[in-house]
Write an enzyme that holds these catalytic residues in place. Structure first.
Site, short mmCIF file in Angstrom:
data_model
loop_
_atom_site.label_atom_id
_atom_site.label_comp_id
_atom_site.label_asym_id
_atom_site.label_seq_id
_atom_site.Cartn_x
_atom_site.Cartn_y
_atom_site.Cartn_z
N SER B 16 29.74 37.05 25.17
CA SER B 16 29.09 35.89 24.55
C SER B 16 29.50 34.59 25.21
CB SER B 16 29.46 35.84 23.06
OG SER B 16 30.85 35.63 22.92
N HIS B 53 37.08 38.13 35.59
CA HIS B 53 37.69 36.94 34.98
C HIS B 53 38.48 36.14 36.01
CE1 HIS B 53 36.71 37.08 30.74
NE2 HIS B 53 36.79 38.39 30.78
N LYS B 54 39.23 36.85 36.88
CA LYS B 54 40.03 36.16 37.89
C LYS B 54 39.15 35.37 38.84
CE LYS B 54 44.30 38.85 38.09
NZ LYS B 54 45.03 39.92 38.77
N ARG B 56 36.30 34.04 38.33
CA ARG B 56 35.67 32.85 37.77
C ARG B 56 36.62 31.66 37.72
NH1 ARG B 56 33.58 34.46 33.01
NH2 ARG B 56 35.49 33.75 32.06
N GLU B 65 50.78 38.06 33.17
CA GLU B 65 50.23 39.25 32.51
C GLU B 65 51.26 39.77 31.53
OE1 GLU B 65 48.09 42.07 34.87
OE2 GLU B 65 47.69 40.63 36.48
#
Lengths: 173, 173, 173
Positions: B16, B53-54, B56, B65
């Site tokens: 989303s 994700h990385k 972006r 982490e």
């Protein structure tokens, strides 16, 4: 480049009043009305749902049934009035999750007549056990984001009531 | 007692646009940026999600982490800039639903640097058949309520668009 | 015809803070308070949930347990103060999806004392595989729409925070 015609996206859950809200948005635009049905009447349950939708719409609509070539239908019907696409979820499902979202966004950016698109929220429950269901849910979410970005308005139907998402009713980051 | 630093919670469904919204909220804060990833790359599907994700995020982030000791990491990184916790759902899952929510709330109340936390909405689908899934859904809902209560801002991502939940855009009871 | 008393509907996901929000709405009304529980304590899990709800409410409530005849209870308790119906989802489930929604709407339109009703959002996840689950989800969605239409206020609880759906906080179509 000229501004494209008005684009609205209506999302929501099952039986939340999405299609009725989308029809009200079409009526607001005035002019001709084209209903683009992406459903396929595979079984009695689906035939019944399609029939219910047909009964609710009054006279004055042209209906086009096209499960897969949504991009072609949007091009072909531009000039006939406001199009109601019902719905993106079934379109994506009919293409086994392989629909060309970039082509949809491109054709939306070129429209001279308005378009109202219906979609669903699928991602707000427990994570599905099934990997295929997760992949579909992901592809569906990316599609919703891409269409919402090009849309001038985004609405979410909740208990049949309209909740405006875009433009944001309050400040946004 | 001094007011804690700014806390924001971002919720929403799968795909989303929650993480992208959370990143924009972090950039608004200015200063250093710390990405706290709670995901564990058990399989190819999850490795791929983490990689996306990385990619972006641009340069200028420190990445930590930590699947379980979120409270410790928040303490240890206070002073390094705005922390983005992505996400609470995986953290709760990594602890088999036994995460210490009270300890999380307590550490959030003590922060001097801002924190943006990402979570999910899991409770808006049909009730799961599975008793364990129901228990996780309940624990997850209590966690969301507890963090939203301490948060200064709560946002829900819908089709990639931000919907402000807190402070309420309209009057509230 | 006289205007009926104030009707409010509170929706949301599992563990989203719906019941607590509904209780605040009841307290706003002042006067007597009647809690109408539709839950049936079939098993330990459900007994525990009912007990948790009882513990949260303070003194000063009359409690009525009625799993099926909600319409009769609303008629019988009109005049005793604000009624909190918790919840419509269990009521519909107790009647195997055959609850008389039109009779509920009719009795709500006749009330002289306020009513606050709690329901759930069930339709925002992946489509259930199970045909019975789909039928229940559909009946439940129609119920939510019908009650929201007669309601003066509709709220959605998200992470324990109230989001106003009706009257719309911004313009609506």
């Amino acid at each position: 480049m000229m501004k494209h015609a008005h684009i609205a996206l209506v999302t929501g859950g099952a039986r939340s009043g999405k299609s009725a809200l989308a029809e009200r948005l079409v009526l607001q635009q005035g002019g001709g009305r084209v209903y683009i049905a992406t459903a396929q009447a595979f079984d009695d349950e689906m035939s019944q749902r399609i029939q219910l939708h047909k009964e609710r719409r009054d006279q004055g609509w042209i209906t086009v049934e096209e499960p897969v070539d949504l991009v072609g239908v949007l091009s072909a019907t531009d000039g006939q009035g406001t199009r109601l696409v019902d719905c993106l979820t079934l379109w994506l499902s009919n293409t086994m999750g392989q629909a060309d979202i970039a082509a949809l966004v491109a054709v939306l950016r070129q429209q001279r007549d308005p378009v109202v698109l219906v979609t669903n929220e699928l991602g707000l429950g427990i994570v599905p056990d099934n990997a295929l269901a997760r992949q579909f849910r992901d592809a569906h979410g990316w599609m919703n984001q891409a269409v919402a970005e090009v849309a001038d308005e985004v609405w979410m139907a909740v208990c049949g009531q309209p909740l405006r998402i875009k433009p944001a009713p309050a400040g946004q980051p």
